[in-house]
Write a protein that holds these residues in place. Structure first.
Motif, short mmCIF file in Angstrom:
data_model
loop_
_atom_site.label_atom_id
_atom_site.label_comp_id
_atom_site.label_asym_id
_atom_site.label_seq_id
_atom_site.Cartn_x
_atom_site.Cartn_y
_atom_site.Cartn_z
N PHE A 297 0.82 -1.21 0.00
CA PHE A 297 0.00 0.00 0.00
C PHE A 297 0.85 1.27 0.00
O PHE A 297 0.46 2.30 -0.54
CB PHE A 297 -0.97 -0.03 1.18
CG PHE A 297 -1.98 -1.14 1.07
CD1 PHE A 297 -3.00 -1.07 0.14
CD2 PHE A 297 -1.87 -2.28 1.86
CE1 PHE A 297 -3.92 -2.10 0.01
CE2 PHE A 297 -2.79 -3.31 1.74
CZ PHE A 297 -3.81 -3.22 0.81
N VAL A 298 2.05 1.18 0.56
CA VAL A 298 2.99 2.31 0.45
C VAL A 298 3.43 2.46 -1.00
O VAL A 298 3.48 3.57 -1.54
CB VAL A 298 4.20 2.10 1.37
CG1 VAL A 298 5.21 3.22 1.18
CG2 VAL A 298 3.76 2.04 2.83
N LEU A 299 3.74 1.33 -1.64
CA LEU A 299 4.12 1.37 -3.05
C LEU A 299 3.00 1.95 -3.90
O LEU A 299 3.24 2.79 -4.78
CB LEU A 299 4.46 -0.05 -3.54
CG LEU A 299 4.71 -0.22 -5.03
CD1 LEU A 299 5.91 0.59 -5.49
CD2 LEU A 299 4.90 -1.71 -5.38
N LYS A 300 1.78 1.55 -3.63
CA LYS A 300 0.65 2.05 -4.41
C LYS A 300 0.46 3.56 -4.22
O LYS A 300 0.19 4.29 -5.17
CB LYS A 300 -0.64 1.31 -4.03
CG LYS A 300 -1.83 1.68 -4.91
CD LYS A 300 -3.05 0.85 -4.58
CE LYS A 300 -4.22 1.22 -5.50
NZ LYS A 300 -4.58 2.65 -5.44
N GLU A 301 0.62 4.03 -2.98
CA GLU A 301 0.52 5.48 -2.73
C GLU A 301 1.57 6.25 -3.54
O GLU A 301 1.29 7.31 -4.11
CB GLU A 301 0.69 5.76 -1.24
CG GLU A 301 -0.51 5.36 -0.39
CD GLU A 301 -0.25 5.60 1.09
OE1 GLU A 301 0.77 6.25 1.42
OE2 GLU A 301 -1.06 5.14 1.92
N VAL A 302 2.78 5.72 -3.57
CA VAL A 302 3.86 6.38 -4.32
C VAL A 302 3.55 6.37 -5.81
O VAL A 302 3.69 7.40 -6.50
CB VAL A 302 5.21 5.68 -4.04
CG1 VAL A 302 6.28 6.19 -5.00
CG2 VAL A 302 5.65 5.93 -2.60
N VAL A 351 10.06 -5.03 -7.59
CA VAL A 351 10.07 -4.04 -6.49
C VAL A 351 9.72 -4.75 -5.19
O VAL A 351 8.70 -5.45 -5.11
CB VAL A 351 9.06 -2.90 -6.75
CG1 VAL A 351 9.15 -1.87 -5.64
CG2 VAL A 351 9.33 -2.25 -8.10
N LEU A 352 10.57 -4.57 -4.16
CA LEU A 352 10.30 -5.11 -2.82
C LEU A 352 10.26 -3.94 -1.84
O LEU A 352 11.29 -3.48 -1.35
CB LEU A 352 11.38 -6.11 -2.39
CG LEU A 352 11.17 -7.52 -2.91
CD1 LEU A 352 11.84 -7.68 -4.26
CD2 LEU A 352 11.72 -8.54 -1.93
N PRO A 353 9.06 -3.46 -1.51
CA PRO A 353 8.93 -2.26 -0.67
C PRO A 353 8.65 -2.56 0.81
O PRO A 353 8.13 -1.72 1.52
CB PRO A 353 7.72 -1.57 -1.30
CG PRO A 353 6.85 -2.71 -1.75
CD PRO A 353 7.78 -3.85 -2.11
N SER A 354 8.97 -3.76 1.29
CA SER A 354 8.54 -4.22 2.62
C SER A 354 8.76 -3.18 3.71
O SER A 354 9.83 -2.57 3.82
CB SER A 354 9.30 -5.49 3.01
OG SER A 354 8.95 -6.55 2.17
N ILE A 355 7.72 -3.01 4.55
CA ILE A 355 7.83 -2.18 5.74
C ILE A 355 8.52 -2.95 6.85
O ILE A 355 9.40 -2.45 7.54
CB ILE A 355 6.43 -1.71 6.20
CG1 ILE A 355 5.88 -0.72 5.20
CG2 ILE A 355 6.48 -1.10 7.59
CD1 ILE A 355 4.45 -0.32 5.46
N CYS A 356 8.12 -4.22 7.01
CA CYS A 356 8.75 -5.05 8.03
C CYS A 356 10.14 -5.48 7.56
O CYS A 356 10.42 -5.53 6.36
CB CYS A 356 7.90 -6.27 8.34
SG CYS A 356 7.71 -7.41 6.96
N ARG A 357 10.99 -5.76 8.52
CA ARG A 357 12.29 -6.31 8.17
C ARG A 357 12.12 -7.75 7.74
O ARG A 357 11.46 -8.52 8.41
CB ARG A 357 13.22 -6.23 9.38
CG ARG A 357 13.58 -4.83 9.80
CD ARG A 357 14.17 -4.90 11.16
NE ARG A 357 14.67 -3.61 11.61
CZ ARG A 357 14.92 -3.35 12.88
NH1 ARG A 357 14.69 -4.26 13.80
NH2 ARG A 357 15.37 -2.18 13.23
#
Length: 446
Positions: A297-302, A351-357
């Motif tokens: 969802f962060v990727l989609k916002e960007v 693209v790997l935009p993971s928020i979690c580690r």
């Protein structure tokens, strides 16, 4: 060598990177002449003794069930502390080891495993190796997320009670570890029931004050829980870290056992690199679940914010069960490994935009093995495989930096991707399971 692997079970009962890595490593070790066995946490029965029972071979491997293990909560969190740390009969494990004469024990998780198992192995001078597939033992929720952000600092477990307030009950865990549940786990009916009954863990809003602490007695019990697992880590002979990111986090949490970083792979990795042609429209690829913690969802916002300026310059190929109506998104069904060539031919950059580690991230290795460049959040352990601006781009764990780096890719266009593809084909190291099994043998014996 005679090797005992401890994991959550064989692949027919569950998936995920941990299970695939374990099974593929076992397969290659057997091919190279080792005797290979798996011990797995099985049924939990009330007021029953711990036993280790020999089961019929699975996939050509010896199989042992640990009956009445510690509870296995998976990703659902831990609410009732005592059942996870209660003492068990160490003599059961001493007898098991004396009967079977294993040379090494390879642990892929601590879930379901009691401390006495490792105490017995140490007393009998049996080597043990732990592979860091996740952060269980440091974090009851496994993923080190707190209030929707990375749990980047140790608050002495003062936020754990809140994070785990909706964890599943011990009775539900017991049901999920039953033989019947394991048999029906992948049935269509049970999957529908799980969707209906399982509510996702509720996380606080992202703007909640993450400096707030809880010093109640309940929170202090999570300190006891973590200390229990820290003692287990210190009973292990060696730690196998699958990335430098993972090693740093374990060290930050005071896990001081000797260890080494060795990147991992799986059995379907082959060298399929090839020179690629690129069109004017850049096809970004997202292969994980469309979830918040994976960064979708962060990727989609960007990408939403870039759509006006870069209209018709990019599209996002989404391989997920989740649907998202958007002009630039091309949806695909989830895939299996036999379809990987077609998947990789459908994208220009992963693209790997993971928020979690993430301790590793197999999709990075998979993309590179096909010559596909990668844009990766620095939180993802597999960034060790990516050379910045050569085989891909590493961005800071912020939406702002992700946007800047995506803009750069769109501005520079196909030429940038062409150069990265050429570098991967000419310079990238692709590790197969045959190579990795030899690395692990050396690590066992060193």
């Amino acid at each position: 060598m005679k090797i005992l692997h401890y994991a959550l079970g064989f692949q027919k009962y569950g998936g995920g990177g941990l299970t695939k890595y374990c099974m593929d490593l076992m397969t290659e070790q057997k091919r190279q002449g080792d005797e290979v066995f798996m011990l797995w946490p099985g049924r939990m029965k009330k007021k029953a003794e711990v036993r280790i029972v020999k089961r019929k071979n699975e996939a050509g491997f010896g199989s042992f069930e640990l009956v009445n293990p510690m509870p296995v909560a998976l990703l659902r969190g831990i609410k009732e502390i005592e059942p996870f740390i209660c003492p068990t009969d160490k003599s059961v494990y001493v007898s098991f080891f004396k009967e079977n004469h294993f040379d090494v024990i390879h642990l892929h998780t601590l879930m379901g495993l009691p401390k006495e198992f490792l105490e017995a192995a140490k007393e009998l001078h049996i080597k043990s190796v732990f592979t860091s597939h996740d952060f269980f033992g440091l974090c009851p929720r496994v993923n080190l997320l707190y209030h929707g952000s990375c749990c980047a600092y140790d608050k002495n477990c003062t936020g754990c009670a809140e994070c785990n307030r909706n964890a599943i009950s011990l009775d539900k865990i017991r049901m999920q570890q039953s033989g019947l549940y394991r048999t029906l786990k992948k049935s269509r009916i049970l999957n529908k029931l799980k969707k209906y009954h399982n509510k996702p863990l509720q996380m606080p809003e992202k703007d909640t004050d993450i400096t707030k602490t809880d010093n109640s007695e309940k929170s202090k019990r999570y300190v006891t829980l973590r200390n229990y697992y820290l003692e287990m880590f210190h009973l292990v002979t060696k730690l196998h870290f699958n990335s430098t990111t993972t090693e740093k986090i374990y060290r930050d949490f005071q896990v001081n056992t000797y260890g080494k970083t060795i990147s991992i792979t799986h059995g379907d990795i082959t060298d399929a690199r090839k020179k690629r042609e690129y069109g004017d429209k850049i096809r970004l690829g997202y292969l994980g679940p469309a979830s918040y913690r994976k960064g979708f969802f962060v990727l989609k916002e960007v990408l939403d914010s870039l759509q006006d300026s870069y209209k018709d310059r990019f599209e996002l190929h989404l391989y997920s069960r989740n649907q998202s109506e958007c002009d630039y998104i091309v949806e695909h069904k989830p895939y299996d490994y036999s379809e990987m060539p077609q998947v990789m031919d459908s994208i220009d950059m992963l693209v790997l935009p993971s928020i979690c580690r993430e301790t590793f991230g197999f999709t990075v290795l998979e993309a590179l093995s096909y010559g596909v460049p990668v844009m990766i959040n620095k939180n993802v352990g597999a960034r060790d495989l990516v050379e910045d601006y050569k085989s891909g781009i590493i961005f800071e764990a912020t939406p702002e930096d992700m946007k800047v780096k995506l803009q750069e890719v769109l501005d520079r266009g196909p030429g940038m991707l062409q150069d990265m593809n050429a570098y991967i084909c000419d310079r990238q190291n692709i590790k197969t399971m045959e190579i990795h099994a030899k690395e692990m043998r050396e690590f066992y014996q060193h």
